[in-house]
Scaffold this active site. Structure first.
Site, PDB file in Angstrom:
ATOM      1  N   ASN A 113       0.802  -1.222   0.000  1.00 10.86           N
ATOM      2  CA  ASN A 113       0.000   0.000   0.000  1.00 10.86           C
ATOM      3  C   ASN A 113       0.838   1.278   0.000  1.00 10.86           C
ATOM      4  O   ASN A 113       0.387   2.321  -0.456  1.00 10.86           O
ATOM      5  CB  ASN A 113      -0.986   0.001   1.174  1.00 10.86           C
TER       6      ASN A 113
ATOM      7  N   VAL B  42      -1.142  -9.855  10.100  1.00 14.05           N
ATOM      8  CA  VAL B  42      -0.864 -10.525  11.376  1.00 14.05           C
ATOM      9  C   VAL B  42      -0.396 -11.967  11.158  1.00 14.05           C
ATOM     10  O   VAL B  42       0.612 -12.379  11.757  1.00 14.05           O
ATOM     11  CB  VAL B  42      -2.102 -10.475  12.291  1.00 14.05           C
TER      12      VAL B  42
ATOM     13  N   GLU C  77       4.977  -4.274  12.113  1.00 12.22           N
ATOM     14  CA  GLU C  77       3.925  -3.270  11.934  1.00 12.22           C
ATOM     15  C   GLU C  77       2.799  -3.967  11.193  1.00 12.22           C
ATOM     16  O   GLU C  77       2.878  -4.174   9.990  1.00 12.22           O
ATOM     17  CB  GLU C  77       4.482  -2.069  11.158  1.00 12.22           C
TER      18      GLU C  77
ATOM     19  N   CYS D  40      -3.466   0.334   7.169  1.00  9.86           N
ATOM     20  CA  CYS D  40      -3.575  -0.471   8.383  1.00  9.86           C
ATOM     21  C   CYS D  40      -4.100   0.304   9.575  1.00  9.86           C
ATOM     22  O   CYS D  40      -4.780  -0.245  10.433  1.00  9.86           O
ATOM     23  CB  CYS D  40      -2.221  -1.064   8.724  1.00  9.86           C
TER      24      CYS D  40
ATOM     25  N   GLU E  33       8.578   2.569  14.220  1.00 14.00           N
ATOM     26  CA  GLU E  33       9.200   3.180  13.058  1.00 14.00           C
ATOM     27  C   GLU E  33       9.052   4.687  13.183  1.00 14.00           C
ATOM     28  O   GLU E  33       8.084   5.183  13.754  1.00 14.00           O
ATOM     29  CB  GLU E  33       8.559   2.670  11.764  1.00 14.00           C
TER      30      GLU E  33
END
Length: 559
Positions: free
Chosen positions: A222, A299, A319, A353, A533
């Site tokens: 994405n 996940v 992440e 997300c 991050e």
């Protein structure tokens, strides 16, 4: 699959022509004709869009529209030893698509175990050189890379849009946050330091912050270029090397970052790119000379990566996905809350997300909020993502489009009401008829037990849920396995801070949503992962501390 949205509100469309109806516009028309005739030939040049930034909005818009449906891959997408290469053991190829048209833009080879090993070996050799440079030397190179990205902004954003499907307006913002990330960590590189600790008798100790070695970055589809920057910038600032594997759905732009790093002056092999799927990722995670893995994605895949890394006692940053709450109190500024809900659900076609897809609205304003959200959602322009006025492009591929549409159907079956959208969309332009579009969807009459409220859809689907009290909504907001983000809209600043303190989420917003400058750490709680991050916090995850104890007197012994 999870991803990263770090975008501010999109700017308004550029005017078609700011020169009036005089000689200026006639000149624009003449230049437009000449450019359109040459656009296909220019497209195959490595720097084909450098001419665009200085052109008026209409010309750029027309040229972009012409590009849609014409791009073809012509070069290898792996990068090793400072050059594009084909993998030495690439025995499996995959097609990559242009989501806007559904057209195959090329094929590329997946990397096998031999290619992964060569990439890691090459990165190790570069690491030995890079890790010995001072922080200021590394800073200089990162600043140069940031400058090149800024210079090539239009070219990179265009290829990102072609391969990902998001609007060019969003892609430009992604590229801006990418060079800003490199610039930010360039600023930190020269300041990395340990501590001095005074001990008794004149003895002392100090700590050294040292790089880890060869790090692996595994990206999502994405935000392909941005994620590559978010992982590589702190890694390189700390003195590490990186082998990066993009998503096989978006393989195009990461290799451009590798070329930019090389042009900026990093040692050959410091940032290598290997293309591939599950097997390639396994080879990377299990390689004995890989020191750390940073993954952005789903996940289930994150769990597998953690299991593989655990066998080598390798640190990981994960992440992962989310099902984040956005809480709208009745005392909010309604206009801002509506804007926030749109930003929380429809950026990058909803494929984000940290999106706030569970929109909790206090009962007193449920009707007025819902009415305005529906109105603005229906006004979102869907279509050719390379046109300046497009605000929603195409989803990543056909199977993902079908998956998102199936969530909408299931929601209806479970009693939700489709207030608007939620259908496959076919733009008027014939060349877009094979693209993967859908109309952004708002669901009403939702409850907490519905699948659309519990599971990550990863598409442009907003679920509206009414609530009455602060205590009630906080409990409901936290009733999820995820914990990536959350937001609240209210004029009551005490309530705002109280609610975000109670939210079990790593990234929270007050009176805004989905704005995350590179200075701020980003990451989740619970099943949304761990590690951070961006921000200074990322330095902790790309470095390790060594403690040195210095005795200034005689050794005391018990023997």
């Amino acid at each position: 699959m999870g991803g990263n949205c770090r975008a501010r509100a999109a700017p308004p469309p550029r005017p078609a022509c700011s020169l009036g109806r005089s000689r200026g516009c006639a000149d624009v028309a003449r230049r437009r004709t000449l450019f359109l005739l040459a656009s296909c030939q220019m497209l195959h040049s490595p720097r084909f869009l450098l001419i665009l930034p200085g052109f008026p909005g209409l010309l750029r818009c027309a040229a972009m529209s012409t590009i849609t449906g014409t791009f073809q891959l012509q070069q290898p997408l792996n990068y090793r030893e400072g050059a594009r290469i084909e993998p030495v053991d690439g025995d499996h190829s995959e097609e990559t698509y242009e989501p806007a048209t559904g057209r195959v833009i090329g094929k590329f080879l997946f990397s096998g175990e031999k290619e992964v090993d060569l990439a890691v070996q090459n990165a190790q050799a570069a690491f030995k050189i890079w890790s010995q440079k001072s922080g200021m030397e590394r800073s200089t190179v990162l600043l140069e890379a940031a400058r090149i990205i800024r210079e090539r902004r239009e070219e990179i954003a265009t290829l990102e849009t072609i391969n990902n499907g998001k609007s060019i307006t969003e892609a430009r913002i992604d590229i801006d946050t990418s060079w800003q990330c490199l610039q930010y960590y360039a600023g930190l590189a020269g300041s990395l330091a340990g501590q001095h600790i005074q001990l008794s008798g004149g003895s002392f100790a100090y700590t050294r912050r040292e790089p880890l070695g060869v790090c692996v970055g595994i990206g999502a589809w994405n935000y392909p270029f941005q994620i590559a920057c978010w992982k590589s910038a702190p890694a390189l600032a700390c003195g590490n090397a990186m082998v990066f594997k993009p998503s096989p759905f978006t393989p195009v732009s990461a290799v451009m970052l590798a070329e930019i790093y090389h042009e900026a002056g990093v040692p050959k092999g410091l940032f290598n790119v290997v293309q591939g799927g599950v097997a390639t990722g396994q080879f990377l995670c299990q390689h004995p000379n890989v020191a750390k893995v940073s993954f952005t994605g789903s996940v289930p895949t994150g769990i597998k990566i953690m299991e593989m890394a655990a066998k080598g006692i390798k640190p990981v940053t994960l992440e992962l996905g989310g099902k984040s709450p956005l809480i709208i109190f009745s005392d909010c500024v309604l206009e801002n809350a509506v804007k926030g809900a749109l930003m929380a659900n429809f950026l990058t076609q909803g494929e984000v997300c940290c999106n706030g897809t569970r929109v909790f609205v206090q009962s007193e304003i449920l009707n007025s909020f819902t009415k305005e959200v529906m109105k603005q959602t229906q006004n979102i322009k869907i279509g050719d993502p390379l046109l300046e006025d497009t605000r929603m492009g195409a989803l990543i591929n056909h199977s993902h489009l079908e998956k998102v549409l199936s969530f909408v159907k299931q929601a209806k079956d479970q009693g939700a009401v489709v207030l608007c959208g939620g259908e496959a969309y076919v733009p008027d332009d014939p060349k877009l008829s094979g693209g993967f579009y859908m109309s952004p969807c708002v669901l009403g009459n939702c409850n907490d037990n519905m699948t659309c409220v519990q599971e990550e859809i990863f598409g442009p689907v907003m679920s509206i849920l009414p609530f009455d009290t602060e205590e009630e909504v906080l409990e409901r907001a936290n009733n999820t396995h995820f914990g990536l983000a959350g937001g609240v809209f209210t004029r009551d600043i005490q309530r705002a801070h109280r609610v975000v303190a109670g939210l079990q989420a790593g990234m929270c917003f007050i009176n805004n949503y989905n704005v995350s400058p590179v200075e701020l750490p980003f990451g989740g709680y619970k099943m949304s992962g761990f590690g951070r991050e961006n921000g200074e916090a990322a330095i902790e995850y790309y470095s390790q501390l060594k403690t040195v104890c210095v005795e200034m007197g005689n050794v005391e012994t018990l023997f």
